[in-house]
Design a protein around this motif. Structure first.
Motif, mmCIF file in Angstrom:
data_model
loop_
_atom_site.group_PDB
_atom_site.id
_atom_site.type_symbol
_atom_site.label_atom_id
_atom_site.label_comp_id
_atom_site.label_asym_id
_atom_site.label_seq_id
_atom_site.Cartn_x
_atom_site.Cartn_y
_atom_site.Cartn_z
ATOM 1 N N ASP A 118 0.845 -1.192 0.000
ATOM 2 C CA ASP A 118 0.000 0.000 0.000
ATOM 3 C C ASP A 118 0.881 1.242 0.000
ATOM 4 O O ASP A 118 1.448 1.614 1.025
ATOM 5 C CB ASP A 118 -0.920 -0.011 1.225
ATOM 6 N N VAL A 119 1.032 1.883 -1.158
ATOM 7 C CA VAL A 119 1.817 3.116 -1.275
ATOM 8 C C VAL A 119 0.901 4.187 -1.850
ATOM 9 O O VAL A 119 0.602 4.193 -3.046
ATOM 10 C CB VAL A 119 3.050 2.926 -2.188
ATOM 11 N N LYS A 120 0.441 5.092 -1.007
ATOM 12 C CA LYS A 120 -0.501 6.111 -1.449
ATOM 13 C C LYS A 120 0.207 7.313 -2.075
ATOM 14 O O LYS A 120 -0.316 7.936 -2.990
ATOM 15 C CB LYS A 120 -1.367 6.569 -0.270
ATOM 16 N N ASN A 121 1.380 7.654 -1.589
ATOM 17 C CA ASN A 121 2.096 8.836 -2.079
ATOM 18 C C ASN A 121 3.568 8.484 -2.231
ATOM 19 O O ASN A 121 4.345 8.569 -1.279
ATOM 20 C CB ASN A 121 1.900 9.997 -1.105
ATOM 21 N N VAL A 122 3.949 8.098 -3.454
ATOM 22 C CA VAL A 122 5.312 7.627 -3.672
ATOM 23 C C VAL A 122 6.333 8.728 -3.431
ATOM 24 O O VAL A 122 7.449 8.465 -2.965
ATOM 25 C CB VAL A 122 5.453 7.039 -5.093
ATOM 26 N N SER A 123 5.976 9.981 -3.714
ATOM 27 C CA SER A 123 6.932 11.073 -3.545
ATOM 28 C C SER A 123 7.296 11.295 -2.077
ATOM 29 O O SER A 123 8.403 11.755 -1.765
ATOM 30 C CB SER A 123 6.376 12.372 -4.139
ATOM 31 N N SER A 124 6.377 10.944 -1.171
ATOM 32 C CA SER A 124 6.691 11.109 0.254
ATOM 33 C C SER A 124 7.776 10.134 0.693
ATOM 34 O O SER A 124 8.610 10.450 1.546
ATOM 35 C CB SER A 124 5.434 10.911 1.103
ATOM 36 N N TYR A 125 7.773 8.930 0.093
ATOM 37 C CA TYR A 125 8.825 7.967 0.394
ATOM 38 C C TYR A 125 10.165 8.457 -0.148
ATOM 39 O O TYR A 125 11.202 8.306 0.505
ATOM 40 C CB TYR A 125 8.493 6.602 -0.210
ATOM 41 N N TYR A 126 10.136 9.049 -1.334
ATOM 42 C CA TYR A 126 11.370 9.584 -1.922
ATOM 43 C C TYR A 126 11.923 10.713 -1.059
ATOM 44 O O TYR A 126 13.139 10.823 -0.855
ATOM 45 C CB TYR A 126 11.093 10.075 -3.339
ATOM 46 N N ALA A 127 11.029 11.559 -0.534
ATOM 47 C CA ALA A 127 11.462 12.644 0.350
ATOM 48 C C ALA A 127 12.137 12.088 1.601
ATOM 49 O O ALA A 127 13.141 12.638 2.078
ATOM 50 C CB ALA A 127 10.261 13.516 0.725
ATOM 51 N N ARG A 128 11.603 10.990 2.122
ATOM 52 C CA ARG A 128 12.227 10.356 3.289
ATOM 53 C C ARG A 128 13.619 9.843 2.953
ATOM 54 O O ARG A 128 14.545 9.961 3.758
ATOM 55 C CB ARG A 128 11.349 9.209 3.795
ATOM 56 N N MET A 129 13.787 9.280 1.755
ATOM 57 C CA MET A 129 15.105 8.792 1.344
ATOM 58 C C MET A 129 16.100 9.941 1.219
ATOM 59 O O MET A 129 17.261 9.822 1.628
ATOM 60 C CB MET A 129 14.998 8.031 0.014
ATOM 61 N N ARG A 130 15.647 11.058 0.689
ATOM 62 C CA ARG A 130 16.535 12.210 0.515
ATOM 63 C C ARG A 130 16.966 12.800 1.847
ATOM 64 O O ARG A 130 18.032 13.408 1.951
ATOM 65 C CB ARG A 130 15.847 13.278 -0.328
ATOM 66 N N ARG A 131 16.118 12.623 2.869
ATOM 67 C CA ARG A 131 16.464 13.149 4.193
ATOM 68 C C ARG A 131 17.461 12.280 4.938
ATOM 69 O O ARG A 131 17.981 12.675 5.988
ATOM 70 C CB ARG A 131 15.197 13.322 5.040
ATOM 71 N N ARG A 132 17.716 11.080 4.425
ATOM 72 C CA ARG A 132 18.706 10.221 5.064
ATOM 73 C C ARG A 132 20.086 10.864 4.976
ATOM 74 O O ARG A 132 20.361 11.665 4.091
ATOM 75 C CB ARG A 132 18.742 8.849 4.386
ATOM 76 N N LYS A 133 20.946 10.440 5.869
ATOM 77 C CA LYS A 133 22.272 11.038 5.928
ATOM 78 C C LYS A 133 23.323 10.135 5.295
ATOM 79 O O LYS A 133 23.309 8.917 5.476
ATOM 80 C CB LYS A 133 22.663 11.332 7.380
ATOM 81 N N GLY A 134 24.232 10.755 4.547
ATOM 82 C CA GLY A 134 25.422 10.073 4.056
ATOM 83 C C GLY A 134 25.143 8.795 3.302
ATOM 84 O O GLY A 134 24.344 8.757 2.360
ATOM 85 N N ASP A 135 25.810 7.727 3.749
ATOM 86 C CA ASP A 135 25.732 6.440 3.057
ATOM 87 C C ASP A 135 24.386 5.745 3.214
ATOM 88 O O ASP A 135 24.134 4.742 2.555
ATOM 89 C CB ASP A 135 26.842 5.501 3.564
ATOM 90 N N ASP A 136 23.531 6.252 4.090
ATOM 91 C CA ASP A 136 22.236 5.605 4.318
ATOM 92 C C ASP A 136 21.173 6.032 3.309
ATOM 93 O O ASP A 136 20.042 5.548 3.355
ATOM 94 C CB ASP A 136 21.715 5.918 5.728
ATOM 95 N N ARG A 137 21.501 6.932 2.395
ATOM 96 C CA ARG A 137 20.475 7.434 1.468
ATOM 97 C C ARG A 137 19.957 6.328 0.558
ATOM 98 O O ARG A 137 18.796 6.331 0.158
ATOM 99 C CB ARG A 137 21.033 8.591 0.630
ATOM 100 N N THR A 138 20.818 5.373 0.210
ATOM 101 C CA THR A 138 20.397 4.220 -0.601
ATOM 102 C C THR A 138 20.623 2.939 0.205
ATOM 103 O O THR A 138 21.238 1.989 -0.274
ATOM 104 C CB THR A 138 21.170 4.163 -1.936
ATOM 105 N N TYR A 139 20.088 2.935 1.400
ATOM 106 C CA TYR A 139 20.324 1.829 2.335
ATOM 107 C C TYR A 139 19.972 0.482 1.729
ATOM 108 O O TYR A 139 20.742 -0.474 1.797
ATOM 109 C CB TYR A 139 19.511 2.053 3.613
ATOM 110 N N PHE A 140 18.788 0.388 1.119
ATOM 111 C CA PHE A 140 18.318 -0.909 0.642
ATOM 112 C C PHE A 140 19.127 -1.410 -0.552
ATOM 113 O O PHE A 140 19.531 -2.578 -0.596
ATOM 114 C CB PHE A 140 16.832 -0.814 0.268
ATOM 115 N N ILE A 141 19.372 -0.535 -1.523
ATOM 116 C CA ILE A 141 20.142 -0.939 -2.691
ATOM 117 C C ILE A 141 21.557 -1.339 -2.296
ATOM 118 O O ILE A 141 22.108 -2.327 -2.804
ATOM 119 C CB ILE A 141 20.160 0.188 -3.739
#
Length: 203
Positions: free
Chosen positions: A157-180
């Motif tokens: 259930d993803v209602k607003n994909v851009s909100s998830y992207y905003a959360r990723m951008r707020r990550r710090k340093g090496d954690d921005r692409t944690y999953f990949i």
């Protein structure tokens, strides 16, 4: 069927055991058991209460692990996925399938549905990267449509994909692409392990 039966999968999650191999094996067993229960048990009301009890315990765990740091991220992701699977099963209970004699659940001879049981943000992270590389429809598909299709397929259930992207951008340093980064790490580790096994066999 004991309504208050606790699956080994749930016990692992309650103990905070984040061993990926144990969780994945227990998760597969949990899904198979729920699927068989849904398909074969005659007392729908009893099945519903059983699932409701599971959902309650899982919801409590979700609150426990929410914002509890990276150490418990695997457990949190499994809990979210398990809740989604239980909720989907509860919804299907009220919708009899055609040609199944009134029973619902997995089609005869087939396994359980393939569901994304990790955190939704991990799937969004992966889809953003794939979209940038134009891996779907040669890039002739919007990110919104791509996400909607994939998330519906895997029960996310993803209602607003851009909100998830905003959360990723707020990550710090090496954690921005944690999953990949994590995907690369575990795949390389598996390759190294398999290379070592093959080397030992060939000695």
């Amino acid at each position: 069927m004991d309504i208050f039966y606790v699956y080994p999968y749930l016990l692992l999650l309650e103990q905070g055991d984040c061993d990926a191999k144990k969780l994945n094996e227990a998760s597969n067993d949990f899904i198979r058991h729920i699927c068989r229960l849904h398909e074969g048990h005659g007392d729908r009301l009893r099945v519903f209460f059983h699932l409701q009890y599971m959902k309650f315990r899982l919801t409590v765990l979700r609150e426990r692990y929410h914002n509890n740091g990276q150490n418990h991220l695997p457990c949190y992701c499994h809990v979210v996925g398990a809740i989604m699977y239980v909720e989907n099963t509860m919804e299907r209970l009220g919708t009899p399938q055609e040609d199944t004699g009134g029973k619902t659940g997995c089609p005869p001879g087939e396994g359980p549905p393939v569901l994304w049981t990790a955190d939704a943000i991990n799937l969004v992270e992966l889809l953003y990267a794939c979209h940038e590389l134009k891996l779907f429809n040669n890039g002739e598909i919007s990110l919104k449509d791509l996400t909607a299709h994939v998330c519906q397929t895997f029960g996310v259930d993803v209602k607003n994909v851009s909100s998830y992207y905003a959360r990723m951008r707020r990550r710090k340093g090496d954690d921005r692409t944690y999953f990949i980064d994590r995907l690369r790490e575990v795949l390389l580790r598996k390759m190294d392990t398999d290379d070592e096994k093959q080397y030992r066999r060939n000695k």
